[in-house]
Design a protein around this motif. Sequence first.
Motif, PDB file in Angstrom:
ATOM      1  N   THR A  42       0.823  -1.209   0.000  1.00 23.15           N
ATOM      2  CA  THR A  42       0.000   0.000   0.000  1.00 23.15           C
ATOM      3  C   THR A  42       0.856   1.259   0.000  1.00 23.15           C
ATOM      4  N   ALA A  43       1.932   1.245   0.797  1.00 28.99           N
ATOM      5  CA  ALA A  43       2.825   2.403   0.828  1.00 28.99           C
ATOM      6  C   ALA A  43       3.501   2.610  -0.522  1.00 28.99           C
ATOM      7  N   SER A  44       3.927   1.509  -1.149  1.00 31.46           N
ATOM      8  CA  SER A  44       4.588   1.606  -2.454  1.00 31.46           C
ATOM      9  C   SER A  44       3.624   2.133  -3.516  1.00 31.46           C
ATOM     10  N   GLU A  45       2.389   1.607  -3.527  1.00 29.91           N
ATOM     11  CA  GLU A  45       1.420   2.051  -4.524  1.00 29.91           C
ATOM     12  C   GLU A  45       0.987   3.507  -4.271  1.00 29.91           C
ATOM     13  N   ASN A  90       2.887   9.447 -10.322  1.00 31.65           N
ATOM     14  CA  ASN A  90       2.312   9.382 -11.669  1.00 31.65           C
ATOM     15  C   ASN A  90       1.007  10.160 -11.801  1.00 31.65           C
ATOM     16  N   GLY A  91       0.482  10.675 -10.681  1.00 35.76           N
ATOM     17  CA  GLY A  91      -0.777  11.406 -10.732  1.00 35.76           C
ATOM     18  C   GLY A  91      -1.974  10.527 -10.998  1.00 35.76           C
ATOM     19  N   GLN A  92      -1.930   9.267 -10.557  1.00 29.49           N
ATOM     20  CA  GLN A  92      -3.026   8.328 -10.786  1.00 29.49           C
ATOM     21  C   GLN A  92      -3.733   8.043  -9.466  1.00 29.49           C
ATOM     22  N   PRO A  93      -5.055   7.748  -9.510  1.00 25.54           N
ATOM     23  CA  PRO A  93      -5.788   7.467  -8.273  1.00 25.54           C
ATOM     24  C   PRO A  93      -5.444   6.099  -7.718  1.00 25.54           C
ATOM     25  N   LEU A  94      -5.656   5.918  -6.426  1.00 24.23           N
ATOM     26  CA  LEU A  94      -5.456   4.643  -5.749  1.00 24.23           C
ATOM     27  C   LEU A  94      -6.702   4.371  -4.909  1.00 24.23           C
ATOM     28  N   SER A  95      -7.327   3.199  -5.099  1.00 25.82           N
ATOM     29  CA  SER A  95      -8.536   2.849  -4.371  1.00 25.82           C
ATOM     30  C   SER A  95      -8.271   1.655  -3.468  1.00 25.82           C
ATOM     31  N   LEU A  96      -9.101   1.533  -2.413  1.00 26.03           N
ATOM     32  CA  LEU A  96      -8.936   0.485  -1.421  1.00 26.03           C
ATOM     33  C   LEU A  96     -10.308  -0.102  -1.108  1.00 26.03           C
ATOM     34  N   LEU A  97     -10.416  -1.428  -1.113  1.00 28.48           N
ATOM     35  CA  LEU A  97     -11.626  -2.129  -0.698  1.00 28.48           C
ATOM     36  C   LEU A  97     -11.370  -2.775   0.640  1.00 28.48           C
ATOM     37  N   PHE A  98     -12.233  -2.482   1.618  1.00 22.59           N
ATOM     38  CA  PHE A  98     -12.130  -3.114   2.929  1.00 22.59           C
ATOM     39  C   PHE A  98     -13.326  -4.051   3.050  1.00 22.59           C
ATOM     40  N   ILE A  99     -13.069  -5.363   3.111  1.00 19.33           N
ATOM     41  CA  ILE A  99     -14.118  -6.393   3.064  1.00 19.33           C
ATOM     42  C   ILE A  99     -14.211  -7.061   4.425  1.00 19.33           C
ATOM     43  N   ASP A 100     -15.419  -7.102   4.997  1.00 19.78           N
ATOM     44  CA  ASP A 100     -15.641  -7.720   6.304  1.00 19.78           C
ATOM     45  C   ASP A 100     -16.807  -8.703   6.181  1.00 19.78           C
ATOM     46  N   VAL A 143      -6.154  -3.759  -2.761  1.00 16.94           N
ATOM     47  CA  VAL A 143      -5.517  -2.516  -3.198  1.00 16.94           C
ATOM     48  C   VAL A 143      -5.657  -2.453  -4.713  1.00 16.94           C
ATOM     49  N   LEU A 144      -6.211  -1.352  -5.211  1.00 17.46           N
ATOM     50  CA  LEU A 144      -6.481  -1.191  -6.646  1.00 17.46           C
ATOM     51  C   LEU A 144      -5.716   0.020  -7.173  1.00 17.46           C
ATOM     52  N   PRO A 145      -4.491  -0.163  -7.696  1.00 16.04           N
ATOM     53  CA  PRO A 145      -3.738   0.956  -8.254  1.00 16.04           C
ATOM     54  C   PRO A 145      -4.403   1.473  -9.526  1.00 16.04           C
ATOM     55  N   GLU A 146      -4.265   2.793  -9.768  1.00 18.94           N
ATOM     56  CA  GLU A 146      -4.751   3.435 -10.981  1.00 18.94           C
ATOM     57  C   GLU A 146      -6.235   3.139 -11.208  1.00 18.94           C
ATOM     58  N   THR A 147      -7.009   3.160 -10.137  1.00 22.28           N
ATOM     59  CA  THR A 147      -8.445   2.871 -10.207  1.00 22.28           C
ATOM     60  C   THR A 147      -9.218   3.997  -9.520  1.00 22.28           C
ATOM     61  N   GLY A 148     -10.186   4.585 -10.228  1.00 22.43           N
ATOM     62  CA  GLY A 148     -10.998   5.647  -9.669  1.00 22.43           C
ATOM     63  C   GLY A 148     -12.135   5.120  -8.807  1.00 22.43           C
ATOM     64  N   PRO A 183     -18.342  17.039  -2.429  1.00 20.07           N
ATOM     65  CA  PRO A 183     -18.009  16.225  -3.603  1.00 20.07           C
ATOM     66  C   PRO A 183     -16.997  16.931  -4.500  1.00 20.07           C
ATOM     67  N   VAL A 184     -15.949  16.160  -4.895  1.00 22.23           N
ATOM     68  CA  VAL A 184     -14.931  16.678  -5.818  1.00 22.23           C
ATOM     69  C   VAL A 184     -14.619  15.598  -6.836  1.00 22.23           C
ATOM     70  N   PRO A 185     -14.216  16.054  -8.066  1.00 20.73           N
ATOM     71  CA  PRO A 185     -13.838  15.053  -9.066  1.00 20.73           C
ATOM     72  C   PRO A 185     -12.605  14.265  -8.603  1.00 20.73           C
ATOM     73  N   VAL A 186     -12.569  12.977  -8.974  1.00 17.80           N
ATOM     74  CA  VAL A 186     -11.406  12.134  -8.658  1.00 17.80           C
ATOM     75  C   VAL A 186     -10.411  12.229  -9.807  1.00 17.80           C
ATOM     76  N   PRO A 187      -9.157  12.702  -9.576  1.00 23.96           N
ATOM     77  CA  PRO A 187      -8.191  12.853 -10.666  1.00 23.96           C
ATOM     78  C   PRO A 187      -7.925  11.530 -11.335  1.00 23.96           C
ATOM     79  N   GLY A 188      -7.939  11.560 -12.666  1.00 28.61           N
ATOM     80  CA  GLY A 188      -7.588  10.371 -13.436  1.00 28.61           C
ATOM     81  C   GLY A 188      -8.732   9.421 -13.637  1.00 28.61           C
ATOM     82  N   ASP A 189      -9.906   9.636 -13.045  1.00 27.69           N
ATOM     83  CA  ASP A 189     -11.033   8.729 -13.218  1.00 27.69           C
ATOM     84  C   ASP A 189     -11.886   9.236 -14.368  1.00 27.69           C
ATOM     85  N   ALA A 190     -11.496   8.920 -15.571  1.00 24.54           N
ATOM     86  CA  ALA A 190     -12.155   9.445 -16.771  1.00 24.54           C
ATOM     87  C   ALA A 190     -13.522   8.829 -16.981  1.00 24.54           C
ATOM     88  N   SER A 191     -13.759   7.661 -16.296  1.00 25.86           N
ATOM     89  CA  SER A 191     -15.053   6.999 -16.510  1.00 25.86           C
ATOM     90  C   SER A 191     -16.196   7.721 -15.812  1.00 25.86           C
TER      91      SER A 191
END
Length: 519
Positions: A324-327, A334-344, A393-398, A475-483
Motif C-alpha cells: 500500500t505504501a509503495s502504490e 504518476n498522478g493516478q488514483p489509488l482505491s482500497l476495498l475493505f471487506i468484512d 488494493v487497486l492501483p490506478e483505479t478511480g 463532492p470533488v472530481p477524482v483525478p484520473g477517473d475518466a469513466s
Amino acid sequence: MLWLGTAGIGVAMLLASRADAYDRAVQNASNLTLVLERDIQRSIELYDLSLRAVAEGAADPGVMSLPPRLRQQVLFDRAATARYLGPISVLGPNGELLVRSDDAQASERTDRNSLAVPSSLTDAGLHISRPYLSASAHNTSVIALSRRVTRADGTSAGTVVGRLNIDYFRDLLDGLSLGPGGTVAVFETDGTLITRLPYDPAMIGRSLTHTSVYKQAMLGSRGAFVGTASTDGVRRLYVYRHLPGLPIVVDVAPTTDEIFADWWARTRWFAALMLVFTAIKATGIRLLVRELRRRQRAESELKRMAQHDALTGLDNRGTLDTVTASEWRRGKRNGQPLSLLFIDIDNFKAYNDYYGHQAGDETLKAVATCILASVTRPGDHVARYGGEEFVVVLPETGSASALSIAEKVRRAIHELHIEHVMSIFGFVTASIGVSTTGVPGITDVCTLVKAADDAVYKAKGLGRNKVCAAATGDPVPVPGDASRPADQPVAEACDDAHTNTATSARTVPSTPAEGAGQR
C-alpha cells in the motif's frame, strides 16, 4: 573447484616426481659412464705407453741389431705380459714380422691377415681395429692397437701392433646392475660393437650404424635421450659418452620401466587415494546440496509464511502495508488514483460459534478464493487484514471503477451460497467499504485505510451485505477517473441484494452489467 585443486596439486607433484626420477637416472648413468670412461682410457693409455716404447726402440737400428734375447729385453717391458694384453709384434714396412714379444711365430701371419689395419700406417697416432678372433691369443676375441714406427728421417720403419683382449671389457661390465632389461655397451665410432652387458658373443663385432640409437649417439660428445632398441624393442634411457682421444663410445641404458617403477607405484597409490577422496567428496557434495536445497525450501517457506497468510495464502498484514505504501508513492508520482476495498464478512463470530472454527476456516478460504477470482488485474493486491477482514488494493483505479469491483466481489461472495443460519440472508455475506485518493481528508495511507474501514461500519449499520463509498467532504472530481463525469459527486453509497437505499448518498448499480466496464 576443491576437487580440481586437489587433483591439480597431486598431478603437479607427480609430474615433478617423474622429472626427478628421470634426472636421477640420467645422473646415475652419467656417473657410471664416467667411471667406465676413465678405466678404459687409463688401461689403453698404459698399454699405448708400451707400444710407444717399442716403436721408439724399433726405429733405432742399434737396438734392432742386438742379439735376439737382448733385443727382447730392451724392446718389451713387463706390460706386454699383463692380464688382458696379448703379444706385441713389430712388423716391417712390407708387413713382415720383425720381432714379437713371445715365441708364437706361426700364428702371426693369420693374425696379420685378420687385422683391419694396414701393415704400415701413414700417421703416428694410435689406431684401434675392429674386434676379431686372434689365433696368436689362443683364439680369443681381441682388438688390435697399432702405432707407426718412424725413423729419425721421418720415413716409416713398419708398425707396432698390440692386442687387447675383449674379456677386459666384459669383466669391466660384469657386476654392474641396471635392473631388468638394462644394458651397457662399448662400441667404436664406426659403429662396431666391442662388447655389451648382458654379454652376447654373437653380437661382438656387429655393426650398429643402421640403428637409431647409434645415429643419436653420434650427434654429440655426450648426452642423454630416450629411444627404443632395435634388437629387443625395449624403451630405454641412453646416456652416452665419447672417450676423449679414442674412437670409443660408452653408453649406459636403464629401461624406462625400471626408472619409473617407484613413480608408477606412487601414481597408483595417488589414483587410489583420489578415488577414495572423490567418493567421499561426491558424497559430501550430495549431502551438502541436499541440505542446501532443504534449507532453501525452508527459507522459501519461511519467506512465504512471513509475507503470506498461512490459512488463506493471501498477502498478510505486513506485506499489505508495504504494498500500500509503495502504490501510494507511485500513484502520487504518476498522478493516478489509488482505491482500497475493505471487506468484512458479516456475522462471522456467530458463524464460528454455531458451525465451529474448522468450518469458519473453510469459509475464510472460500471467501479468499472468491475475492481473488473477482479481482483479475495483475497489478491488484488482495490481502488478509486480520480475522474475517480482507483488503484489496487497486492501483490506478478511480472511485466508480472501485465501487463496481466492490459490488462484483460482494455479489460473488453472496453467490457462494455458504449456509449461515444466523444471518438474515441465510448465506454468508460481506460488507465492503471503498475509499479513493483525491478526496479531501485522505492525505496518506493511514487515512485511506481508515476511510475504507469507516465505510464498512456504515455498510454494516445500514443492514450488512452492502457496498459503501467513503465521503469526507464536499463532492470533488477524482483525478484520473475518466469513466466518471466531473460533476458526479463522491459520496457514500450502499446497496444490498434486494433493495436500494440512499441516505445522503448515491446508489451503486445492483446488476453486474452496470458499471462493469468503468475501471
